[in-house]
Structure formats: C-alpha cells, structure tokens
Scaffold this motif. Structure first.
Motif, mmCIF file in Angstrom:
data_model
loop_
_atom_site.group_PDB
_atom_site.id
_atom_site.type_symbol
_atom_site.label_atom_id
_atom_site.label_comp_id
_atom_site.label_asym_id
_atom_site.label_seq_id
_atom_site.Cartn_x
_atom_site.Cartn_y
_atom_site.Cartn_z
ATOM 1 N N LEU A 80 2.471 -15.093 -0.938
ATOM 2 C CA LEU A 80 2.754 -15.217 -2.368
ATOM 3 C C LEU A 80 1.974 -14.185 -3.179
ATOM 4 O O LEU A 80 2.538 -13.517 -4.058
ATOM 5 C CB LEU A 80 2.413 -16.628 -2.837
ATOM 6 C CG LEU A 80 2.589 -16.911 -4.340
ATOM 7 C CD1 LEU A 80 4.044 -16.713 -4.735
ATOM 8 C CD2 LEU A 80 2.108 -18.311 -4.677
ATOM 9 N N ALA A 81 0.687 -14.044 -2.875
ATOM 10 C CA ALA A 81 -0.159 -13.098 -3.610
ATOM 11 C C ALA A 81 0.349 -11.670 -3.465
ATOM 12 O O ALA A 81 0.399 -10.902 -4.440
ATOM 13 C CB ALA A 81 -1.599 -13.204 -3.121
ATOM 14 N N GLN A 82 0.750 -11.305 -2.253
ATOM 15 C CA GLN A 82 1.200 -9.933 -2.027
ATOM 16 C C GLN A 82 2.550 -9.663 -2.678
ATOM 17 O O GLN A 82 2.784 -8.565 -3.197
ATOM 18 C CB GLN A 82 1.263 -9.648 -0.527
ATOM 19 C CG GLN A 82 -0.105 -9.535 0.119
ATOM 20 C CD GLN A 82 -0.035 -8.930 1.502
ATOM 21 O OE1 GLN A 82 -0.292 -7.735 1.695
ATOM 22 N NE2 GLN A 82 0.317 -9.744 2.487
ATOM 23 N N LEU A 83 3.444 -10.648 -2.662
ATOM 24 C CA LEU A 83 4.744 -10.466 -3.316
ATOM 25 C C LEU A 83 4.564 -10.241 -4.815
ATOM 26 O O LEU A 83 5.237 -9.391 -5.411
ATOM 27 C CB LEU A 83 5.638 -11.677 -3.059
ATOM 28 C CG LEU A 83 6.182 -11.825 -1.632
ATOM 29 C CD1 LEU A 83 6.952 -13.129 -1.493
ATOM 30 C CD2 LEU A 83 7.069 -10.640 -1.254
ATOM 31 N N ILE A 84 3.639 -10.975 -5.415
ATOM 32 C CA ILE A 84 3.347 -10.785 -6.838
ATOM 33 C C ILE A 84 2.766 -9.396 -7.080
ATOM 34 O O ILE A 84 3.159 -8.689 -8.016
ATOM 35 C CB ILE A 84 2.377 -11.870 -7.344
ATOM 36 C CG1 ILE A 84 3.064 -13.243 -7.312
ATOM 37 C CG2 ILE A 84 1.902 -11.554 -8.763
ATOM 38 C CD1 ILE A 84 2.139 -14.390 -7.610
ATOM 39 N N CYS A 85 1.823 -8.989 -6.220
ATOM 40 C CA CYS A 85 1.211 -7.654 -6.347
ATOM 41 C C CYS A 85 2.245 -6.550 -6.176
ATOM 42 O O CYS A 85 2.225 -5.548 -6.907
ATOM 43 C CB CYS A 85 0.085 -7.487 -5.330
ATOM 44 S SG CYS A 85 -1.416 -8.393 -5.709
ATOM 45 N N ILE A 86 3.147 -6.717 -5.216
ATOM 46 C CA ILE A 86 4.185 -5.715 -4.972
ATOM 47 C C ILE A 86 5.056 -5.546 -6.217
ATOM 48 O O ILE A 86 5.382 -4.422 -6.619
ATOM 49 C CB ILE A 86 5.042 -6.111 -3.747
ATOM 50 C CG1 ILE A 86 4.239 -5.902 -2.458
ATOM 51 C CG2 ILE A 86 6.336 -5.294 -3.695
ATOM 52 C CD1 ILE A 86 4.886 -6.491 -1.225
ATOM 53 N N LEU B 202 0.817 -1.219 0.000
ATOM 54 C CA LEU B 202 0.000 0.000 0.000
ATOM 55 C C LEU B 202 0.847 1.265 0.000
ATOM 56 O O LEU B 202 0.400 2.330 -0.452
ATOM 57 C CB LEU B 202 -0.930 -0.009 1.211
ATOM 58 C CG LEU B 202 -2.010 -1.102 1.212
ATOM 59 C CD1 LEU B 202 -2.658 -1.221 2.580
ATOM 60 C CD2 LEU B 202 -3.066 -0.812 0.143
ATOM 61 N N GLY B 203 2.065 1.172 0.500
ATOM 62 C CA GLY B 203 2.929 2.345 0.565
ATOM 63 C C GLY B 203 3.751 2.574 -0.688
ATOM 64 O O GLY B 203 4.163 3.697 -0.982
ATOM 65 N N LEU B 204 3.987 1.494 -1.444
ATOM 66 C CA LEU B 204 4.847 1.585 -2.624
ATOM 67 C C LEU B 204 4.366 2.615 -3.649
ATOM 68 O O LEU B 204 5.171 3.438 -4.115
ATOM 69 C CB LEU B 204 4.964 0.199 -3.269
ATOM 70 C CG LEU B 204 6.055 -0.001 -4.321
ATOM 71 C CD1 LEU B 204 7.433 0.336 -3.748
ATOM 72 C CD2 LEU B 204 6.034 -1.433 -4.831
ATOM 73 N N PRO B 205 3.085 2.635 -4.014
ATOM 74 C CA PRO B 205 2.634 3.655 -4.981
ATOM 75 C C PRO B 205 2.839 5.077 -4.458
ATOM 76 O O PRO B 205 3.119 5.994 -5.231
ATOM 77 C CB PRO B 205 1.141 3.337 -5.163
ATOM 78 C CG PRO B 205 0.995 1.915 -4.751
ATOM 79 C CD PRO B 205 1.989 1.718 -3.653
ATOM 80 N N TYR B 206 2.701 5.234 -3.143
ATOM 81 C CA TYR B 206 2.844 6.567 -2.551
ATOM 82 C C TYR B 206 4.273 7.090 -2.695
ATOM 83 O O TYR B 206 4.488 8.304 -2.806
ATOM 84 C CB TYR B 206 2.439 6.519 -1.077
ATOM 85 C CG TYR B 206 2.355 7.883 -0.428
ATOM 86 C CD1 TYR B 206 1.212 8.668 -0.553
ATOM 87 C CD2 TYR B 206 3.423 8.390 0.309
ATOM 88 C CE1 TYR B 206 1.134 9.926 0.034
ATOM 89 C CE2 TYR B 206 3.357 9.643 0.904
ATOM 90 C CZ TYR B 206 2.218 10.406 0.759
ATOM 91 O OH TYR B 206 2.142 11.647 1.333
ATOM 92 N N TYR C 46 5.207 -2.184 -8.436
ATOM 93 C CA TYR C 46 6.499 -1.512 -8.644
ATOM 94 C C TYR C 46 6.725 -1.237 -10.127
ATOM 95 O O TYR C 46 7.138 -0.135 -10.518
ATOM 96 C CB TYR C 46 7.631 -2.356 -8.084
ATOM 97 C CG TYR C 46 9.002 -1.772 -8.352
ATOM 98 C CD1 TYR C 46 9.459 -0.668 -7.640
ATOM 99 C CD2 TYR C 46 9.830 -2.315 -9.339
ATOM 100 C CE1 TYR C 46 10.709 -0.114 -7.894
ATOM 101 C CE2 TYR C 46 11.070 -1.769 -9.604
ATOM 102 C CZ TYR C 46 11.506 -0.677 -8.879
ATOM 103 O OH TYR C 46 12.738 -0.121 -9.149
ATOM 104 N N LEU C 47 6.446 -2.235 -10.971
ATOM 105 C CA LEU C 47 6.626 -2.057 -12.412
ATOM 106 C C LEU C 47 5.714 -0.962 -12.955
ATOM 107 O O LEU C 47 6.103 -0.200 -13.847
ATOM 108 C CB LEU C 47 6.341 -3.374 -13.144
ATOM 109 C CG LEU C 47 7.319 -4.521 -12.918
ATOM 110 C CD1 LEU C 47 6.879 -5.749 -13.708
ATOM 111 C CD2 LEU C 47 8.746 -4.126 -13.294
#
Length: 294
Positions: A262-268, A196-200, A272-273
């Motif tokens: 696993l799901a969250q690592l894929i989403c992260i 949730l913080g990455l896009p920010y 990021y991309l």
C-alpha cells in the motif's frame, strides 16, 4: 562511431558478468576481513558490512563503467550522475518520502500491536555513522546498475514501461537469495523497482532514486528497527513480534508486509504526479542531460 540505439539482449546478458565482478569484489573483502565463508556467509558486524559494501560499490562502478564504455560504447555520463539544477530538491524529496512512510508504518504496526519495541540503550554512535555510510553505498551500488545501466540501456531499445517492468523484475530477482524471502517480499521488491525507476524515466537522473533508496533502508533498519530485505542490522529501536505474519512482515521486515504494498503504491502515484511533466531544458537530450526545469 558510438551506438545510439542499444540491444536489450546485450544489456541483459551483462547481468552474469556483473554478478561475477561483484562476487570477486566481495570475496576480496571477506578475505581482508578474515571472514570464513566456506560454510555460507555468516552474520557480519556493522564495520564488516561497511567494508563489504565499500568493495561491492567499487566493483559496481568498475563493472558499469566497463560495460558502458566497451559493450554499449557510450559515455559514462548517460548513467545519470550529473548534478542538475534540481539536484538538491530531488535529494530532499527522496529523503523526505521514506521518513513519512516509516513514521506512519511504524505507528500503525505499533498501535495495532503487530510489533513491540524499545529504545536500544547500547547505542554506539560509531555504528550509527557506519550504518548511514553503508546504506549510502548500498543505494549507490544498486541504483548504478539497476537503474543507471540496466534501465537506462533498456530504454534505448524497448518501450519505456516494458523496460521499467523488466528492470524491476530483475531488481527483485537479485534479492531471491536474501534470508526469509517470500512471494510477498518479491512483490514488494518489484514495486520498489518501479518506484525507484519511475523518476529515471522522466529525468534520466539517479539522484532522487539514490536518496530515496538510502532513506528507505536507513529509516527502515537503522532508525525503526525493521529487518532490511531480510537482514538484521544495528538499529536505534529494537523490535519484537508475537508472531510473524503478512501484516508485520515477519523476519523479512516491513518489505514483507501488505502495508508495504500500500505504501509503495501511494508513493508511486505521488512520484508519477511529480515527475511526469519534467522537461529537459532546450538543447539537452535524454542521453546527455544537464539542467532540468521543475
């Protein structure tokens, strides 16, 4: 003159006042609802949960506004609620990703007989609507403080990855009192903070995070019937399990499972991309942004 660079110690020290303000707001809600909390917080109805979150969100807005204006001495605009040119795209993307996660996760757990389910035949559309609005309030309240205030101000005095990690640890710690918490749940909540913080980090805008947070809770709990961070709520699908384990998440819900990691690592990775090359339009700064280029 307003501070341009914050102090991470000051920012983190606002956690206790924030919790006090939120506690007072929730206490008022419990009083108005005539809910006895002297022996702990009882299970609440969908309407009661909505009212409690309404007061919690009001308390969160008040706290963050006061901290930003009088402690950090900055404009509330830095929190990240401005409507940018990518507003609709971010909302739709934020809603779409959790739908995919839970369609796949639910199908895998059901197909492997880790969970069993049936459709709730006593669907109350009033509860469905209240549940949706309540989870919008949850997303607003938590994103406002955890990402908008906490992460936003840590970024002014710390390396962005350090700031993201610290805010994610604090976000996970906020859930330590939740029912059925485990070390696996904590890891998943920490990853949720990263996600949730990455896009920010790249946009200084909260709308994707708010949409994703809402979609995650709503489709996880209201639609597919998982407990949400350890709490059971109204749902369209009723779930049961032969046993609680790390594959189905047990009483904590999907967030207590290895599949969630696993799901969250894929989403992260995907997030990021998508966001790593996001650029502010010329003339805007990370603290006072307007439109963004996709």
């Amino acid at each position: 003159m307003k501070n341009k660079k914050g102090n991470w110690v000051t920012t983190i020290s606002m956690i206790i006042p924030y919790l006090i303000i939120i506690g007072i707001a929730q206490a008022i809600a419990f009083y108005l609802l005539d809910v006895d909390i002297t022996n702990g917080i009882p299970k609440t109805t969908t309407f009661q949960h909505f009212v409690i979150m309404l007061f919690t969100t009001a308390g969160s807005f008040l706290a963050v506004w006061c901290f930003t204006k009088y402690v950090e001495q900055r404009s509330f605009d830095i929190i990240g609620l401005k409507i940018s040119g990518s507003f609709l795209k971010e909302l739709l993307l934020g809603l779409f990703m959790p739908i995919v996660v839970f369609l796949v996760g639910f199908s895998v757990l059901s197909g492997s007989r880790q969970i069993f389910w049936k459709v709730n035949k006593e669907i109350d559309f009033g509860d469905l609507l209240l549940s949706a609005v309540t989870f919008i309030l949850v997303a607003l309240s938590e994103e406002l403080f955890a990402r908008g205030y906490l992460l936003g101000n840590l970024l002014t005095s710390l390396n962005k990855w350090v700031a993201l990690a610290i805010s994610s640890i604090i976000f996970a710690a906020f859930h330590l009192a939740n029912p059925n918490m485990s070390w696996l749940s904590f890891v998943n909540l920490f990853l949720a903070g990263i996600l949730l913080g990455l896009p920010y980090l790249f946009t200084k805008n909260l709308w994707f995070s708010i949409a994703f947070h809402f979609g995650w809770n709503f489709f996880q709990g209201t639609v597919f019937g998982f407990n949400v961070s350890g709490t059971e709520r109204f749902s369209l699908i009723l779930q049961s399990r032969v046993q609680n384990n790390a594959f189905n998440g047990g009483e904590f819900g999907f967030e207590g499972s290895v599949w969630c990691i696993l799901a969250q690592l894929i989403c992260i990775y995907i997030i990021y991309l998508i966001f790593k090359n996001r650029k502010l339009v010329e003339g805007d700064s990370p603290i006072n942004q307007g439109q963004y280029l996709i």
